[in-house]
Design a protein around this motif. Sequence first.
Motif, short mmCIF file in Angstrom:
data_model
loop_
_atom_site.label_atom_id
_atom_site.label_comp_id
_atom_site.label_asym_id
_atom_site.label_seq_id
_atom_site.Cartn_x
_atom_site.Cartn_y
_atom_site.Cartn_z
N ALA A 1 54.38 47.80 41.03
CA ALA A 1 53.80 46.66 41.75
C ALA A 1 52.89 47.16 42.88
CB ALA A 1 54.92 45.78 42.31
N GLU A 2 53.34 48.19 43.58
CA GLU A 2 52.52 48.73 44.68
C GLU A 2 51.21 49.30 44.11
OE1 GLU A 2 54.80 51.10 47.46
OE2 GLU A 2 52.97 52.14 48.09
N ALA A 3 51.32 49.99 42.97
CA ALA A 3 50.11 50.54 42.34
C ALA A 3 49.18 49.41 41.93
CB ALA A 3 50.50 51.38 41.12
N ALA A 4 49.75 48.32 41.40
CA ALA A 4 48.92 47.17 41.01
C ALA A 4 48.19 46.61 42.23
CB ALA A 4 49.79 46.09 40.36
N ALA A 5 48.90 46.49 43.36
CA ALA A 5 48.28 45.95 44.57
C ALA A 5 47.14 46.86 45.03
CB ALA A 5 49.33 45.78 45.67
N ILE A 6 47.33 48.15 44.91
CA ILE A 6 46.28 49.12 45.31
C ILE A 6 45.05 48.96 44.42
CG2 ILE A 6 45.75 51.61 45.27
CD1 ILE A 6 48.72 51.98 46.34
N VAL A 7 45.28 48.80 43.14
CA VAL A 7 44.16 48.66 42.19
C VAL A 7 43.47 47.30 42.36
CG1 VAL A 7 43.68 48.39 39.71
CG2 VAL A 7 45.02 50.34 40.52
N LEU A 8 44.26 46.27 42.65
CA LEU A 8 43.69 44.93 42.82
C LEU A 8 42.81 44.84 44.07
CD1 LEU A 8 46.88 42.86 41.94
CD2 LEU A 8 44.71 42.71 40.71
N THR A 9 43.21 45.52 45.13
CA THR A 9 42.51 45.39 46.42
C THR A 9 41.47 46.49 46.63
OG1 THR A 9 44.31 46.60 47.48
CG2 THR A 9 44.42 44.21 47.59
N GLY A 10 41.52 47.54 45.78
CA GLY A 10 40.64 48.69 46.00
C GLY A 10 39.38 48.63 45.17
N THR A 11 38.55 49.65 45.33
CA THR A 11 37.31 49.71 44.56
C THR A 11 37.34 50.96 43.67
OG1 THR A 11 36.29 50.94 46.37
CG2 THR A 11 35.90 48.55 46.32
N GLY A 12 36.42 51.00 42.72
CA GLY A 12 36.27 52.19 41.86
C GLY A 12 37.24 52.21 40.69
N HIS A 13 37.88 51.07 40.40
CA HIS A 13 38.87 51.06 39.30
C HIS A 13 38.33 50.41 38.02
CE1 HIS A 13 41.82 52.44 42.17
NE2 HIS A 13 41.57 51.41 42.96
N GLU A 14 37.08 49.96 38.06
CA GLU A 14 36.53 49.25 36.88
C GLU A 14 36.45 50.17 35.67
OE1 GLU A 14 32.85 47.22 37.54
OE2 GLU A 14 33.72 46.00 39.14
N GLY A 15 36.94 49.68 34.53
CA GLY A 15 36.87 50.44 33.29
C GLY A 15 37.93 51.54 33.18
N LYS A 16 38.77 51.67 34.21
CA LYS A 16 39.77 52.76 34.21
C LYS A 16 41.03 52.33 33.46
CE LYS A 16 37.77 55.82 37.09
NZ LYS A 16 37.83 55.68 38.53
N VAL A 17 41.66 53.32 32.84
CA VAL A 17 42.96 53.11 32.18
C VAL A 17 43.94 54.08 32.85
CG1 VAL A 17 44.25 53.28 30.02
CG2 VAL A 17 41.86 52.53 29.98
N TYR A 18 44.96 53.54 33.50
CA TYR A 18 45.94 54.38 34.20
C TYR A 18 47.25 54.41 33.41
CZ TYR A 18 42.78 54.05 38.20
OH TYR A 18 41.67 54.13 39.03
N ALA B 1 40.88 42.97 23.23
CA ALA B 1 40.27 41.70 23.66
C ALA B 1 39.58 41.88 25.02
CB ALA B 1 41.34 40.61 23.74
N LEU B 2 40.20 42.66 25.89
CA LEU B 2 39.61 42.91 27.21
C LEU B 2 38.29 43.65 27.08
CD1 LEU B 2 42.52 44.10 29.54
CD2 LEU B 2 40.96 42.19 29.94
N ARG B 3 38.28 44.67 26.23
CA ARG B 3 37.05 45.46 26.06
C ARG B 3 35.93 44.60 25.47
NH1 ARG B 3 38.70 50.72 26.90
NH2 ARG B 3 40.92 51.02 26.55
N GLU B 4 36.32 43.64 24.63
CA GLU B 4 35.30 42.81 23.96
C GLU B 4 34.83 41.64 24.84
OE1 GLU B 4 37.21 41.73 20.32
OE2 GLU B 4 37.21 43.83 19.65
N ALA B 5 35.62 41.28 25.86
CA ALA B 5 35.33 40.06 26.63
C ALA B 5 34.09 40.20 27.51
CB ALA B 5 36.53 39.69 27.49
N GLY B 6 33.78 41.42 27.90
CA GLY B 6 32.60 41.60 28.75
C GLY B 6 32.87 41.33 30.22
N VAL B 7 34.14 41.13 30.60
CA VAL B 7 34.51 40.99 32.02
C VAL B 7 35.01 42.37 32.46
CG1 VAL B 7 36.06 39.83 33.65
CG2 VAL B 7 35.22 38.59 31.63
N PRO B 8 34.56 42.87 33.62
CA PRO B 8 35.09 44.17 34.08
C PRO B 8 36.62 44.15 34.11
CG PRO B 8 33.24 43.51 35.43
CD PRO B 8 33.55 42.33 34.54
N PHE B 9 37.24 45.27 33.77
CA PHE B 9 38.70 45.28 33.67
C PHE B 9 39.27 46.63 34.14
CE2 PHE B 9 37.10 47.03 29.72
CZ PHE B 9 37.86 48.17 29.56
#
Length: 282
Positions: A174-191, A123-131
Amino acid sequence: MIIAVTGANGGLGRSTIAALKACIPSSSILALVRSPEKAADLGVEVRSFDYDKSPEQLAQSLKGVDVLLLISSADLGKRGEQHGNVIKAAKIAGVKRIVYTSIVNADTSLLSLAEEHRETESALREAGVPFTILRNGWYAENPLHGLEGVRASGKLIRSAGNGKISFATRDDLAEAAAIVLTGTGHEGKVYELGGDTPYTMADCAAELSKHFGRDIPYADLPVEQYAGILAGVGMPAPFAQAVASWDAAASKGSLFHDGNDLRTLLGRPTVPISAVIAQVAK
Ligand SMILES: NC(=O)c1ccc[n+]([C@@H]2O[C@H](COP(=O)([O-])OP(=O)(O)OC[C@H]3O[C@@H](n4cnc5c(N)ncnc54)[C@H](OP(=O)(O)O)[C@@H]3O)[C@@H](O)[C@H]2O)c1
């Protein structure tokens, strides 16, 4: 920039809010919760957010949000639809990026739990919103459920065979989530987020033995027998079957990932399960 976190009253949500507060002003953080009265102590703006509401209703609560952390719902069987509601709402509200907490190896996992994560990832891939997708590993806290039973029986009873599990603590995730939420360069990435050192259930039993100061052997039971024990201590039978089946999937490697995404995001070694056991098994 406003960063919003769903399920913010839960274990992962609370830890993520704390991790965000350590790196951005509280005024930039929004807690989205089903029960606002339980969220007064979070110290950030709180809005009501129930995954069962319609996308249009949910979009009202997402006004002004730039980045949304969608923490997966605990409503097994309903959450594919619930997550769909949230993704549609984010699109309506103009959210610029959705970060979703999935499960490790979501695309290949044999755990029944993974099906709704696959549905949400699609659903995320189809929505067209960066994820960004955070495929969270099994919580390091999970083997400590039922510790009273371990103390009483003197054994760690499971059905995970020799399957290695890349446990990760909620706080590291949770710390990793905070890093990804506040950082750049994570669009389209799957960790794929697992701890540095995988553990089998026998390894967990060895850690428990160290901290209890007595031998706690690992008893590996057939799935049906393990499900019967869980049902015998009060777990509803269908859920007991499901929990036991997740162990069977773990025995085939579904909860193991041989990578270092979590360590790389954190920029430090992950917290090992031994540290969690040392904290709890006192
Ligand atoms: N990786 C693992 O080992 C593992 C283990 C368990 C769960 N999980 C998954 O990871 C998620 C986060 O873990 P956690 O430890 O934070 O779980 P948790 O402590 O059980 O928190 C789940 C949160 O989801 C909220 N919630 C439930 N139904 C909702 C709804 N209809 N609308 C809005 N919010 C709702 C709950 O709100 P209330 O406070 O109002 O009840 C609670 O705050 C879980 O929901 C589950 O999908 C992963």
